[in-house]
Write an enzyme that holds these catalytic residues in place. Structure first.
Site, mmCIF file in Angstrom:
data_model
loop_
_atom_site.group_PDB
_atom_site.id
_atom_site.type_symbol
_atom_site.label_atom_id
_atom_site.label_comp_id
_atom_site.label_asym_id
_atom_site.label_seq_id
_atom_site.Cartn_x
_atom_site.Cartn_y
_atom_site.Cartn_z
ATOM 1 N N ASP A 161 0.838 -1.188 0.000
ATOM 2 C CA ASP A 161 0.000 0.000 0.000
ATOM 3 C C ASP A 161 0.883 1.251 0.000
ATOM 4 O OD1 ASP A 161 -2.691 1.180 0.306
ATOM 5 O OD2 ASP A 161 -1.916 1.868 2.228
ATOM 6 N N GLU A 219 1.563 0.204 -5.017
ATOM 7 C CA GLU A 219 1.148 1.508 -5.522
ATOM 8 C C GLU A 219 2.352 2.433 -5.579
ATOM 9 O OE1 GLU A 219 -3.291 2.383 -4.047
ATOM 10 O OE2 GLU A 219 -1.886 2.130 -2.395
#
Length: 825
Positions: free
Chosen positions: A525, A554
């Protein structure tokens, strides 16, 4: 006024003043340990580094913070300099020997800053010295247009006359982080907090931390180098307090103790004492779970003592990582939240297992006809299921699972499973049930990817679920000189992944899940806030244990962070390249769907404004942010933002459901026929809707659940996904092994306006030539076929079985809003 004072080395204290000062004197400062004054050997101003590119670009050069160091900048266009980047080397040359033999310093192109630059250490910078930019080699130099004038050094940075608000104090006596030092500036004083000193090798502990159970005693080890005192507090099986013992300070900032007797199924906390740096006297005392907890009581309250052997399940020693892929781009990833997948009664899962780890183990049906849950995954044919966070998080109530809902991006105990997904809150049952789920998925050739959150924590400072700050205040986070927490995450803090003991904790955690739970991959994340060295070390350590592990995340360039942009793992950097670390490709996402939650349209709607970005994505972004195809995760929707179906409904108002469904099929047909890693949002194959809600992280089951009745309604859509996934897995031409192969064997073809078509001539596939084309319009489009007879494999929203394939010569009509595939053997 003194704002902060930090201990940054064994003989160094940095003082931050509220105002800039021109000069400082040694006698203005004093340092005390208790009432004993410590001699100051010297003081110096800390001159902040100027990182303002505008000044350098205007002048063509910038004198850096120290005399003798210079930054040269060449920005394309600024000097009327017309050429393509990367083609020829650029040099800075100086006025030595009348330019006959010149020193050459080659500049490098920074994709991050979109310019050529060079930082060079010089023995001496002379006022009036001249420099020029040049192209060429050592013996022959020439100057491009616009470089007629020399750059003249007219000044250099003078530290003596500079203003600063940070002062470095060098002490004669060794400083330690567990002692309280008073810094006096004129008539004011402040207490120095340990900071960079904790990053020194003397405070790096390389060995095992946490609890280690034995039948005759239990070891406890905690890293808390700044603590004044640490106790371990023991609670019985009902969480009633039994006794406490003071721990012993040990090597490299650790505290340890060995408690004799059998403490199985007892609970424990650490009581950590810290100096109160805001007051002249007193301590701040915290009770805190072990950050290395492998199990806990309900809702992350206390750490649990257990025998690891008790958590093993039958057949676990024979369980292995999935071996269904050879390279990362072979993966077809299906993202899902554990609770969402089986919580609805339409799942057919036993009520007591709905929304739980064990719910993913059941062979369940809707209306005794349509597979759900595990059987659905098996039928769909994906290679990996990506589970939103399954390690402990703080925003739900384990004892009352229906009371609150959350996706889980608020981590507390990183090495402990989330009891919300277990049939029993607290203890070791969750570990066994998680292993059962993983083993079951492995038996069905489905890998498990774990979503991990190493960019922030749920709480900080003295808040309820603040673990790190209660043990080593400030160390685990990025904090500026004024004591403010960096917040590029938008969650109130950023984890300082670059610090040695933070990096160790992350690696320990990842290795634990890999070794003990056979996790097949990790999705990071906000990976763009994790430093690249840490990510490279993660990839190395995980793949030592599982060469086929997936590593992706990400790579967004988040807001202002204290971690330098060039050191982060972002889509704008090259730091991840060459390590098989995948980054989500938002460029292909936006080119297909338009914006995330608004009314902007994309290629699936017939909007051709971003076709070139679409083509880059089809090529696995190898001419964009990826060096190799295993670094590009192509997707069009995920748990964030509107689902694909909701986005299509919002932007295709008034259209029949037939066309909305067609557009959604086309969107993921592009993903599944593009090079790189294919990623699907769970439920997209059923046209999953969340009622138009763009951010459902805490919106509850009614909005987030999978409604399995949709499978009956959109069964043809589901079948389309199944057949296309099967096709991708059967043909390596859709997942070539390298960027070199993609450049050699994939060529875009001339096509009618708006149709994107390409030819794959991959010699290692059973199909020697493949044509793929996309028609985003509501009318048919004719595509010209290269010579020979072509078999039509896909058209009109269908993947044809071999016996239903048509043949075509010369040209063929692509159905409206449809994927087209033809091949020759």
């Amino acid at each position: 006024m003194i704002v902060r004072a930090y201990i940054d080395d064994f003989d160094e204290i940095v003082v931050v003043l509220s105002q800039m000062v021109h000069s400082v004197k040694k006698e203005d400062f004093k340092v005390f340990l208790n009432d004993e004054e410590i001699d100051i050997q010297g003081i110096d101003k800390i001159i902040p580094h100027s990182d303002n590119p505008a000044e350098a670009e205007t002048r063509g050069y910038e004198i850096c913070e120290q005399k003798g160091k210079i930054r040269f900048v060449l920005k394309e266009g600024h000097f009327n300099y017309h050429r393509k980047p990367y083609r020829k080397p650029v040099f800075v040359i100086g006025e030595m020997n009348d330019w006959q033999i010149s020193p050459e310093w080659e500049m490098t192109y920074s994709k991050l800053r979109n310019r050529y630059e060079l930082i060079k250490d010089l023995k001496e910078i002379k006022i009036g010295q001249k420099f020029k930019f040049a192209e060429g080699a050592s013996q022959r130099l020439w100057y491009p247009p616009g470089f007629g004038n020399d750059i003249v050094i007219t000044e250099y940075f003078d530290r003596e006359t500079a203003f600063a608000n940070m002062i470095k104090i060098i002490t004669s006596k060794k400083l330690l982080p567990n002692l309280k030092y008073k810094v006096v500036y004129k008539l004011e004083h402040i207490w120095a907090r340990p900071r960079e000193i904790l990053t020194r090798s003397e405070f790096f502990y390389p060995d095992e931390l946490g609890m280690k159970y034995e039948p005759y005693g239990t070891y406890f080890k905690l890293w808390a180098p700044t603590a004044y005192k640490v106790k371990v507090k023991i609670f019985d099986e009902s969480e009633n307090f039994r006794f406490e013992k003071e721990m012993v300070r040990s090597e490299n900032g650790t505290w340890n103790i060995y408690l004799t007797g059998d403490l199985k199924h007892h609970y424990y906390l650490y009581e950590v004492w810290h100096y109160n740096y805001d007051e002249d006297e007193g301590f701040i005392v915290y009770e805190v779970p072990d950050p290395y907890s492998k199990a806990s009581s309900s809702n992350s309250q206390k750490s649990f003592i257990f025998d690891p052997a008790d958590t093993l399940i039958e057949g676990w020693q024979q369980d292995e990582f999935v071996k269904t892929i050879e390279k990362q781009q072979d993966a077809i990833i299906y993202e899902m939240h554990v609770r969402d997948f089986t919580i609805d009664k339409t799942s057919g899962v036993d009520e007591k297992f709905r929304g739980k780890f064990l719910g993913l183990c059941q062979k369940s049906l809707y209306k005794e006809k349509f597979s759900t849950g595990l059987l659905h995954l098996k039928e769909l044919g994906i290679t990996h299921i990506h589970l939103l966070p399954i390690s402990d998080f703080g925003s739900v109530d384990d004892k009352n699972p229906d009371k609150k809902y959350n996706w889980g991006y608020d981590p507390v105990l990183y090495q402990c499973p989330e009891y919300w997904y277990s049939t029993k809150s607290g203890g070791i049952e969750a570990l066994k049930e998680l292993r059962t789920m993983i083993k079951t998925l492995h038996q069905n050739d489905i890998g498990v990817v774990m979503d991990v959150v190493f960019n922030h924590t749920y709480h900080i400072k003295g808040e309820k679920f603040s673990i790190f700050d209660k043990i080593v205040p400030g160390y685990f986070y990025r904090i500026d000189d004024y004591g403010d927490y960096s917040n590029a995450t938008g969650c109130g803090n950023e984890i300082a992944t670059e610090k040695p003991m933070v990096r160790k904790f992350i690696l320990d955690t990842i290795i634990y899940w890999t070794e003990e739970f056979h996790i097949d991959g990790f999705r990071f994340d906000l990976m763009g806030l994790i430093d690249a060295l840490t990510m490279r070390m993660i990839a190395k350590e995980v793949r030592k244990r599982n060469p086929n592990a997936l590593i992706y995340g990400e790579g967004w360039v988040m807001g202002d962070s204290l971690c330098l942009l060039e050191e982060r793992t972002t889509i704008e950097s090259t730091a991840h390249q060459g390590y098989s670390i995948g980054l989500f490709n938002d460029r292909i996402r936006d080119s297909i769907r338009g914006d995330l939650d608004g009314f902007k349209t994309g290629y699936m709607h017939g909007n051709l404004s971003d076709v070139e970005r679409l083509k880059q994505g089809i090529n696995a972004a190898i001419d964009d942010f990826a060096k190799e195809p295993d670094e590009c995760v192509n997707y069009v929707s995920c748990h964030d933002n509107l689902t694909l179906f909701d986005k299509a409904q919002k932007t295709m108002v008034g259209e029949d459901i037939f066309w909305i469904d067609r557009a959604c099929r086309l969107a993921n047909a592009i993903i599944l026929t593009s090079q790189g890693i294919a990623f699907l949002h769970g439920g997209v194959e059923l046209n999953r809707s969340k009622g138009g809600h763009p951010n459902t992280y805490n919106a509850g089951d009614s909005i987030n659940k999978i409604d399995w009745s949709l499978k009956e309604k959109f069964y043809d859509t589901f079948k389309f996904y199944c057949d296309l996934i099967k096709l991708r897995r059967e043909h390596m031409a859709f997942r070539m092994r390298s960027s070199g192969e993609i450049r050699k064997y994939l060529k875009f073809l001339p096509a009618p306006d708006g149709v994107v078509a390409f030819l794959i001539s991959y010699p290692y596939d059973a199909w020697k030539r493949i044509i793929v084309a996309y028609n985003p319009f509501k009318e048919k489009k004719s595509v010209t076929l290269p010579e020979g007879i072509w078999k039509i494999k896909a058209n009109d929203g269908v993947i044809f079985s071999e016996e239903n394939e048509l043949e075509a010569i010369g040209s063929f009509e692509i159905a409206p809003i449809s994927l087209f595939i033809a091949y020759q053997k």
